[in-house]
Scaffold this active site. Structure first.
Site, PDB file in Angstrom:
ATOM      1  N   ASP A   1       1.041  -1.362   0.001  1.00 32.26           N
ATOM      2  CA  ASP A   1       0.067   0.079  -0.069  1.00 32.26           C
ATOM      3  C   ASP A   1       0.882   1.317   0.042  1.00 32.26           C
ATOM      4  OD1 ASP A   1      -2.382   1.328   0.012  1.00 32.26           O
ATOM      5  OD2 ASP A   1      -3.131   0.170   1.539  1.00 32.26           O
TER       6      ASP A   1
ATOM      7  N   ASP B   1      -9.681   3.497  -3.696  1.00 34.12           N
ATOM      8  CA  ASP B   1     -10.259   2.227  -3.309  1.00 34.12           C
ATOM      9  C   ASP B   1     -11.867   2.303  -3.582  1.00 34.12           C
ATOM     10  OD1 ASP B   1      -8.581   2.036   0.148  1.00 34.12           O
ATOM     11  OD2 ASP B   1      -7.862   1.945  -1.750  1.00 34.12           O
TER      12      ASP B   1
END
Length: 682
Positions: free
Chosen positions: A185, A240
């Site tokens: 991430d 996301d």
């Protein structure tokens, strides 16, 4: 404040331009010293897929599971869940269908490293440790994945340790545990150049000697498709996803143009699947799955399979759709057309066939049409058209067409086929006229059944059925002994909803039966939505108080007379633009569309619009007002730094007015839009 979900709003954006330039120059020097090419905009445009890792991994898009979309950091994410998913992969046939990775996301570790700087698994969630879980997953013939961030901490607010500065130690720890897949991430990255951070972890993974699929999750911020082909096996192209139509649609639109960058070992990643999590309809989930497959996207299940419905398993387990995603040629589908929200996307397959998605973005059924030539097939006498959701083969003279339900997708596989005549002819069902009905009054609709095949459709019949108590009476013939190629059976229907039927949407089903010349019987069904409507009252009304025909939103529901707030219904705040508070309007989040029935009796729509103050410094949106199929007014891109902007639209004669908010072209993070004081005059 969370705008998409916990992870999205902590995107680190603190690096300065000067720091990026300095570190970028350093990375370029390191790459050149290593004999690696430094990608440029010109080079990327000329040859988007350049050097690859060439390690034999991820030659088709990875398939598996990730827990985040269903559990986030809640207590149910634990060892029992992970093992249960592995069991279900085997028991439900998902392993045999191609799913192989069982991946952990954030919150698997303790907030602090041990005295030796090692990561420590949470002993409550994983009492046996990570290696024991990996061993269990491997015992099922599956592979195991893990998560961390290219920063000092991961993305969850609890602040678990990231791998920035610990890349080699962490990579070796992952390898020792038996990790096969790493999701890396982008939170808390301290402004360090993305290429440097992700390349360092690539080198650390290589140094372990263990084959590990490397997923770059930097949200598309630095356009990894232009530079990461020799760094990772897949890269996120967007922020996301969340479990709603607006979010899925926005991500789809951002990922589709990146088709030239995908190929074996290098995949555009529009984020994990939401199929089965409950925020969309099964029709929308089939679209989600179909479009991810035709985009050659990784297929990572995001729902808790321990409580999944049979329909969820049917969608996730559709092997004909999976075969489109996993085709070894590795092409991502390209857009053929997209007029009016009617999308045609075609994907070249290794055997010369084409996968063709007819995707309907809009809130009403639409006829979507293309041709064999347009999708790249050679000229032929006839073609076989395989419907991958209906699991049947038909013949076509070259037209590839279907009337697609609202938010639906028809997915075909088409090829020039000398044996086309062994299949029944394809037919297209459709409905002419607006499926809007005023209670107690008769509406006239016209159904169509059109032969698209090379052969004649014989013994054709059609029916239209509505909810209990409704009448749908045919006023013209419902049968035809034969429909030659290109011919249509049109049937008029008088449709009446009983007096007193509440305003809202109701299911209507159009069904046709036809036979091939050899007697094969084919039943086609088109689910439709009829809407019972009431014209707005005379005078000026606030649209925050009137019933809408439909509403879609990129984050949570559309809110009446408050801001969008968070993801739950009713959690909005007073609508506020530039410090000015409004007592009425609509609070939305891009991508958003709210439709109202105006019945031809209204003249104008007016509002003040902008990014709600609750979005903080983020948010870029654009507003549009549509009158039937015509855009009547629009703004440019608006930001939180701008005051409220007036928007006014002439809508005289329109049956439907649609209020649209788009994302300003940069994704939907923090895109809280307000239709402040929005009113219609009738």
């Amino acid at each position: 404040m969370r705008h998409l979900h916990t992870r999205t709003t902590r995107k680190a954006r603190t690096s300065s331009t000067s720091l990026r330039r300095v570190v970028g120059a350093l990375v370029a020097g390191l790459l050149c010293a290593a004999g690696l090419a430094v990608p440029t905009a010109t080079a990327a445009a000329a040859a988007p897929v350049a050097a690859t890792l060439d390690d034999g991994l991820a030659l088709t898009p990875p398939m598996g599971f990730n827990n985040w979309n269903s559990t986030h950091c809640r207590a149910e994410f634990d060892e029992a869940m992970v093992k249960g998913i592995a069991d279900l992969f085997v028991e439900k046939g998902l392993k045999d269908a191609g799913y192989q990775y069982v991946n952990l996301d954030d919150c698997w570790a303790l907030p602090s490293r041990d005295a030796n700087g090692k990561l420590v698994p949470d002993p409550v969630r994983f009492p046996g440790g990570i290696k024991a879980v990996a061993d269990y997953v491997h015992s099922k013939g599956l592979k195991f994945g893990i998560y961390t961030s290219a920063g000092t901490k991961t993305c969850d607010s609890a602040g678990f340790p990231g791998s920035l500065g610990h890349e080699y130690s962490d990579a070796q720890q992952f390898a020792d545990w038996g990790v096969d897949y790493l999701k890396y991430d982008n939170c808390n990255n301290q402004g360090v150049d993305a290429k440097l951070r992700y390349t360092t972890m690539r080198d650390a993974l290589r140094a372990t000697g263990r084959p590990i699929v490397y997923s770059i999750c930097e949200w598309g911020t630095n356009k990894p498709w232009e530079w990461a082909s020799d760094v990772g096996h897949l890269w996120r192209t967007t922020g996301d996803i969340s479990d709603n139509w607006g979010s899925m649609l926005s991500i789809l639109k951002r990922n589709l143009p990146l088709a030239p960058y995908a190929g074996p070992g290098n995949w555009n990643d529009p984020d994990m699947l939401e199929v089965g999590n409950g925020g969309m309809t099964d029709t929308e989930y089939r679209s989600h799955f179909s479009m991810w497959a035709i985009m050659a996207a990784p297929l990572l299940i995001g729902s808790d399979l321990r409580s999944a419905t049979a329909e969820t398993y049917d969608i996730l387990g559709n092997r004909e759709v999976i075969a489109v995603d996993q085709d070894p040629l590795g092409k991502q589908g390209a857009v053929v057309s997209s007029e009016g929200g009617r999308w045609v996307v075609a994907k070249e397959m290794r055997d010369g066939s084409r996968a063709v998605a007819l995707f309907n973005e809009s809130g009403t059924a639409q006829r979507i049409t293309t041709t064999a030539e347009a999708v790249g097939l050679p000229t032929a006498d006839g073609y076989t058209l395989r419907d991958l959701w209906q699991h049947r083969s038909l013949n076509t003279a070259g037209t590839i067409s279907a009337t697609v339900p609202a938010h639906g997708t028809v997915l075909f596989r088409a090829w020039a086929d000398p044996q086309w005549a062994q299949h029944p002819p394809a037919v297209d069902l459709g409905l002419e006229g607006s499926p809007m009905v005023e209670a107690g009054r008769t509406a006239t609709l016209t159904s169509t059944v059109t032969d698209l095949g090379r052969t004649t459709a014989r013994r054709v019949s059609v029916t239209l059925t509505g909810p209990q108590g409704w009448t749908a009476k045919a006023t013209s013939p419902t049968t035809s002994p034969a429909l030659p190629t290109g011919h249509t059976l049109r049937t008029k229907w008088a449709v009446t909803a009983p007096q007193g039927t509440p305003t809202g949407s109701y299911d209507v089903v159009l069904r046709a039966t036809h036979h091939s010349p050899t007697g094969i019987r084919v039943v086609s069904t088109l689910p439709l939505t009829a809407t019972v409507v009431t014209p707005p009252p005379s005078g000026t009304s606030g649209l925050g108080d009137l019933p809408w025909l439909s509403a879609t939103n990129g984050w949570g529901p559309v809110e009446r007379n408050t801001s969008n707030g968070e993801s739950a219904a009713g959690d909005g705040r007073p609508i506020t633009l530039g410090g000015v508070v409004y007592d009425s309007g609509l609070g939305v989040h891009a991508e958003s569309a709210v439709e109202y029935f105006t019945g031809g009796v209204c003249e104008t729509v007016t509002a003040d619009v902008g990014v709600d103050d609750e979005a903080g410094a983020g948010g870029t949106v654009a507003f549009e007002i549509w009158a039937d199929g015509t855009r009547a007014a629009s703004t440019g891109t608006l930001t939180n730094a701008m005051p409220a902007q007036p928007i006014n639209a002439e809508v005289t004669g329109a049956q439907v007015v649609r209020l649209v908010v788009t994302d300003g072209g940069d994704g939907i993070d923090s895109d809280h839009g307000d239709w402040a004081g929005v009113r219609v005059s009738c």
